[in-house]
Design an enzyme around this catalytic site. Sequence first.
Site, PDB file in Angstrom:
ATOM      1  N   ARG A  17       0.982  -1.109   0.104  1.00 40.59           N
ATOM      2  CA  ARG A  17       0.060   0.130   0.064  1.00 40.59           C
ATOM      3  C   ARG A  17       0.878   1.256  -0.090  1.00 40.59           C
ATOM      4  NH1 ARG A  17      -1.808   2.291   4.203  1.00 40.59           N
ATOM      5  NH2 ARG A  17      -1.870   0.633   5.573  1.00 40.59           N
ATOM      6  N   TYR A  69     -19.698  11.911 -16.499  1.00 39.80           N
ATOM      7  CA  TYR A  69     -20.118  10.662 -15.670  1.00 39.80           C
ATOM      8  C   TYR A  69     -20.910  11.128 -14.312  1.00 39.80           C
ATOM      9  CZ  TYR A  69     -19.319   6.306 -13.373  1.00 39.80           C
ATOM     10  OH  TYR A  69     -19.503   5.190 -12.797  1.00 39.80           O
ATOM     11  N   ASP A 140     -11.071  13.796 -18.079  1.00 43.70           N
ATOM     12  CA  ASP A 140     -11.468  12.247 -17.988  1.00 43.70           C
ATOM     13  C   ASP A 140     -11.192  11.833 -19.346  1.00 43.70           C
ATOM     14  OD1 ASP A 140     -12.728   9.813 -17.952  1.00 43.70           O
ATOM     15  OD2 ASP A 140     -14.072  10.421 -16.091  1.00 43.70           O
ATOM     16  N   LYS A 165     -13.429  -0.054 -18.127  1.00 43.11           N
ATOM     17  CA  LYS A 165     -14.208   0.446 -19.587  1.00 43.11           C
ATOM     18  C   LYS A 165     -12.948  -0.327 -20.471  1.00 43.11           C
ATOM     19  CE  LYS A 165     -17.066   2.315 -17.087  1.00 43.11           C
ATOM     20  NZ  LYS A 165     -17.194   3.495 -16.886  1.00 43.11           N
TER      21      LYS A 165
HETATM   22  C1  PLP Z   1     -17.425   4.358 -15.509  1.00 42.72           C
HETATM   23  C2  PLP Z   1     -16.570   5.634 -15.729  1.00 42.72           C
HETATM   24  C3  PLP Z   1     -15.783   6.361 -14.581  1.00 42.72           C
HETATM   25  C4  PLP Z   1     -16.133   5.618 -13.204  1.00 42.72           C
HETATM   26  O1  PLP Z   1     -15.060   4.454 -13.285  1.00 42.72           O
HETATM   27  P1  PLP Z   1     -15.320   3.109 -12.214  1.00 42.72           P
HETATM   28  O2  PLP Z   1     -13.925   2.354 -12.648  1.00 42.72           O
HETATM   29  O3  PLP Z   1     -16.427   2.647 -12.475  1.00 42.72           O
HETATM   30  O4  PLP Z   1     -15.046   3.708 -10.851  1.00 42.72           O
HETATM   31  C5  PLP Z   1     -15.518   7.450 -14.729  1.00 42.72           C
HETATM   32  N1  PLP Z   1     -15.586   8.366 -15.843  1.00 42.72           N
HETATM   33  C6  PLP Z   1     -16.360   7.850 -17.003  1.00 42.72           C
HETATM   34  C7  PLP Z   1     -16.294   8.578 -18.000  1.00 42.72           C
HETATM   35  C8  PLP Z   1     -16.819   6.435 -16.995  1.00 42.72           C
HETATM   36  O5  PLP Z   1     -17.493   6.108 -18.056  1.00 42.72           O
END
Ligand code: PLP
Length: 346
Positions: A17, A69, A140, A165
């Site tokens: 960690r 998101y 993002d 994703k």
């Molecule tokens: C899914 C998603 C997130 C969050 O990610 P997790 O792995 O589910 O915590 C953040 N930003 C976008 C654009 C997403 O599609």
Amino acid sequence: MSPASNFVLGDARAYARDDGTPGWEALEAVVGGLEGGQALALASGMAAIAAVFDQVAVGSLIVIPDDCYQGVTGLARAGEQRGRWRVRTLPATDTQAWVAACREADLLWLESPSNPLLVVADLDVICAAPRKPGATVAVDNTFATPLNQQPLGLGADVVVHSATKSLGGHSDLLAGLVVVRDDARLAALRHVRELTGATPGTLEVFLALRGLRTLALRLERSQQSAQVLAERLSVHPAVTGVRYPGLSGHPTHAAARRQLAGFGMVISFDVRGTAAAADAVCAGVRLIRHATSLGAVESTMERRAAVPGQEHLPPTLLRLSVGIESVDDLWRDLDAALQQSQAVAR
Ligand SMILES: *Cc1c(COP(=O)(O)O)cnc(C)c1O
């Protein structure tokens, strides 16, 4: 890849960690290399995002897009309610408002293309705008992937990914990454990971690295199919509108062409009729999975307005994440479900 939590004392690391593991570092090296920065792996996309938000001083002004998101909106609002920071929302397309906000805000949060409306922001203009001293511009980059866009090169300070994703790509892991340009920021974020314990799992990191090996192939196939499906959906009698950055009629197509190497695997479209007709499309597909999430080898589709907290979205809007199946099989599936849905619409 080693599942170790601790190491022999006297080695370069003592405890995972605090000091990381060789496996986490392999994932960080790949994604950092693709984005042109230094990466830190965390437990999920939201863990990565929360680590960035954690860095702002009490009383700061955070600007977020009006379409982004839902977890980010939720995190921003929760902190606002506790008096942690102030939040302003701006439409991603109002570039001049973002440029002006750069002089006032402490954290500017961008998401491009956005989830789920696929708005492409003028990242090049906004990231290059003069800022308040100490302000952070974060992007993002989950929808674009590092293969289609590298925001650090445009002037962003921070990039985040939900590796859950496209990077993972197989709907079998939760992980996230932050990528930055400077050592001080990396050290500060690493400290947050250490203190909050938002560490990635060893299996998840293994799967993310396995997935990344085929990212280029998966993305190429998915976005090729997405373009075909978007064009066919645009002229389908049961569809009233299609949002895909690769369509020449898309409101931010010009920015997409300028900034993105490819237009991505996600399409949003409106079904003719009511929410019930859109639900019927989700219930009618056989090959496409009626499921949330995106960026996987299998196509997934859902009506986002049906998700609690997302009621502001158009009720007939479906978000389709195109996988790597045969595009003709996908079209047959979609076309049949769309035709059936119109019995519900009448
Ligand atoms: C899914 C998603 C997130 C969050 O990610 P997790 O792995 O589910 O915590 C953040 N930003 C976008 C654009 C997403 O599609």
